[in-house]
Motif scaffolding. Sequence first.
Motif, mmCIF file in Angstrom:
data_model
loop_
_atom_site.group_PDB
_atom_site.id
_atom_site.type_symbol
_atom_site.label_atom_id
_atom_site.label_comp_id
_atom_site.label_asym_id
_atom_site.label_seq_id
_atom_site.Cartn_x
_atom_site.Cartn_y
_atom_site.Cartn_z
ATOM 1 N N ALA A 65 0.823 -1.215 0.000
ATOM 2 C CA ALA A 65 0.000 0.000 0.000
ATOM 3 C C ALA A 65 0.857 1.265 0.000
ATOM 4 O O ALA A 65 0.552 2.236 -0.705
ATOM 5 C CB ALA A 65 -0.926 -0.011 1.217
ATOM 6 N N LEU B 128 1.049 7.260 -6.614
ATOM 7 C CA LEU B 128 -0.164 7.853 -7.196
ATOM 8 C C LEU B 128 -0.101 9.374 -7.376
ATOM 9 O O LEU B 128 -0.545 9.886 -8.414
ATOM 10 C CB LEU B 128 -1.395 7.432 -6.380
ATOM 11 C CG LEU B 128 -1.806 5.974 -6.663
ATOM 12 C CD1 LEU B 128 -2.735 5.453 -5.574
ATOM 13 C CD2 LEU B 128 -2.464 5.845 -8.034
ATOM 14 N N ASN C 70 -7.054 3.720 0.866
ATOM 15 C CA ASN C 70 -6.725 5.006 0.249
ATOM 16 C C ASN C 70 -6.103 4.854 -1.135
ATOM 17 O O ASN C 70 -6.050 5.825 -1.892
ATOM 18 C CB ASN C 70 -5.840 5.821 1.177
ATOM 19 C CG ASN C 70 -6.655 6.543 2.227
ATOM 20 O OD1 ASN C 70 -7.225 7.600 1.975
ATOM 21 N ND2 ASN C 70 -6.756 5.946 3.409
ATOM 22 N N ARG C 71 -5.640 3.661 -1.458
ATOM 23 C CA ARG C 71 -5.207 3.429 -2.841
ATOM 24 C C ARG C 71 -6.358 3.733 -3.806
ATOM 25 O O ARG C 71 -6.146 4.294 -4.893
ATOM 26 C CB ARG C 71 -4.738 1.981 -3.008
ATOM 27 C CG ARG C 71 -4.278 1.664 -4.423
ATOM 28 C CD ARG C 71 -3.727 0.260 -4.537
ATOM 29 N NE ARG C 71 -4.740 -0.741 -4.249
ATOM 30 C CZ ARG C 71 -4.529 -2.061 -4.337
ATOM 31 N NH1 ARG C 71 -3.331 -2.514 -4.650
ATOM 32 N NH2 ARG C 71 -5.484 -2.908 -4.064
ATOM 33 N N THR C 72 -7.580 3.380 -3.397
ATOM 34 C CA THR C 72 -8.763 3.651 -4.227
ATOM 35 C C THR C 72 -8.930 5.145 -4.469
ATOM 36 O O THR C 72 -9.287 5.579 -5.573
ATOM 37 C CB THR C 72 -10.030 3.086 -3.553
ATOM 38 O OG1 THR C 72 -9.839 1.686 -3.321
ATOM 39 C CG2 THR C 72 -11.262 3.288 -4.425
ATOM 40 N N TRP D 174 2.068 2.314 -3.446
ATOM 41 C CA TRP D 174 0.989 2.951 -4.210
ATOM 42 C C TRP D 174 0.787 4.403 -3.769
ATOM 43 O O TRP D 174 0.591 5.301 -4.592
ATOM 44 C CB TRP D 174 -0.323 2.183 -4.006
ATOM 45 C CG TRP D 174 -0.464 0.983 -4.877
ATOM 46 C CD1 TRP D 174 -0.321 -0.327 -4.510
ATOM 47 C CD2 TRP D 174 -0.769 0.969 -6.279
ATOM 48 N NE1 TRP D 174 -0.516 -1.147 -5.592
ATOM 49 C CE2 TRP D 174 -0.801 -0.387 -6.686
ATOM 50 C CE3 TRP D 174 -1.014 1.973 -7.221
ATOM 51 C CZ2 TRP D 174 -1.066 -0.758 -7.996
ATOM 52 C CZ3 TRP D 174 -1.283 1.596 -8.527
ATOM 53 C CH2 TRP D 174 -1.307 0.248 -8.910
ATOM 54 N N LEU D 175 0.820 4.629 -2.461
ATOM 55 C CA LEU D 175 0.555 5.972 -1.937
ATOM 56 C C LEU D 175 1.665 6.955 -2.287
ATOM 57 O O LEU D 175 1.435 8.161 -2.347
ATOM 58 C CB LEU D 175 0.346 5.903 -0.418
ATOM 59 C CG LEU D 175 -0.877 5.084 0.022
ATOM 60 C CD1 LEU D 175 -0.918 4.933 1.534
ATOM 61 C CD2 LEU D 175 -2.176 5.700 -0.493
ATOM 62 N N VAL E 159 -6.414 6.164 -7.169
ATOM 63 C CA VAL E 159 -6.781 5.624 -8.480
ATOM 64 C C VAL E 159 -7.993 6.366 -9.045
ATOM 65 O O VAL E 159 -8.061 6.651 -10.247
ATOM 66 C CB VAL E 159 -7.044 4.106 -8.391
ATOM 67 C CG1 VAL E 159 -7.637 3.578 -9.695
ATOM 68 C CG2 VAL E 159 -5.762 3.357 -8.044
#
Length: 270
Positions: free
Chosen positions: A2, A9, A254-256, A5-6, A259
Amino acid sequence: PAGTWLLYLPCTWSIGLAAEPGCLPDGHMLALFGIGAVLMRGAGCTINDMWDRDYDKKVARTASRPLAAGDISTFQSFVFLGGQLSLALCVLLCLNYYSIILGAASLSLVITYPLMKRITYWPQLVLGLTFNWGALLGWSAIKGSCEWSVCLPLYLAGVMWTLVYDTIYAHQDKRDDIVIGVKSTALQFKEDTKQWLSGFSLAMLLSLCVAGINCNQTFPYYSAVAAIGAHLAHQIYTLDIDKPEDCWKKFASNRTVGVLLFTGIVFGNL
């Protein structure tokens, strides 16, 4: 993971916003920044574990980390960090001169962030300044320099976002943190956490709107911002700050958020 990704992004947001109207984001840059995010997130973890090896032994969640557990030596971790930073430098040297200097400037934040929990209740703010550097770097990598009217609000939005998700993350360790004497926004906000998170979320959404207006974004972008607002509202409303497993679940979701924004930027440009 995760965390990777954070870190990645905000780079994709910036690269996406810098694309010409009607065009997709630069795929080569997205790939390059993806590799850079993996390497720099890894380097940040290595530095963090080197600073915190004595603290990590005393926290149940981190006691099995290689340095804390004694599986590797400090010298071995230095060698590994050298490898990570050397590869990251190779990625950085693929960019223009402005971006090389801008990227190198973030290294002081990467190195000093892990110390902040010893001296301030706001280490999450310093993490936000560190983790969202890509919101500046992505644009400059495409355009050759930063358009501050877009990049600064985007960067601020990212910092506010980090304050949301990393405060949630910090609630997992608050009992151990009190015992070993380290600080966090979770300990600062205590039972007022949800009010603070709501304020940070509102600031994030307003900053995203300013960034969108300043680069002439279109309806899909603002639809994505609205969807992010709904996601954050649900996240905060249902959060149980006293359940570590719920904090982890909310943090990882929070990845969502990231994205959603990238998707809105891509369709907004098209």
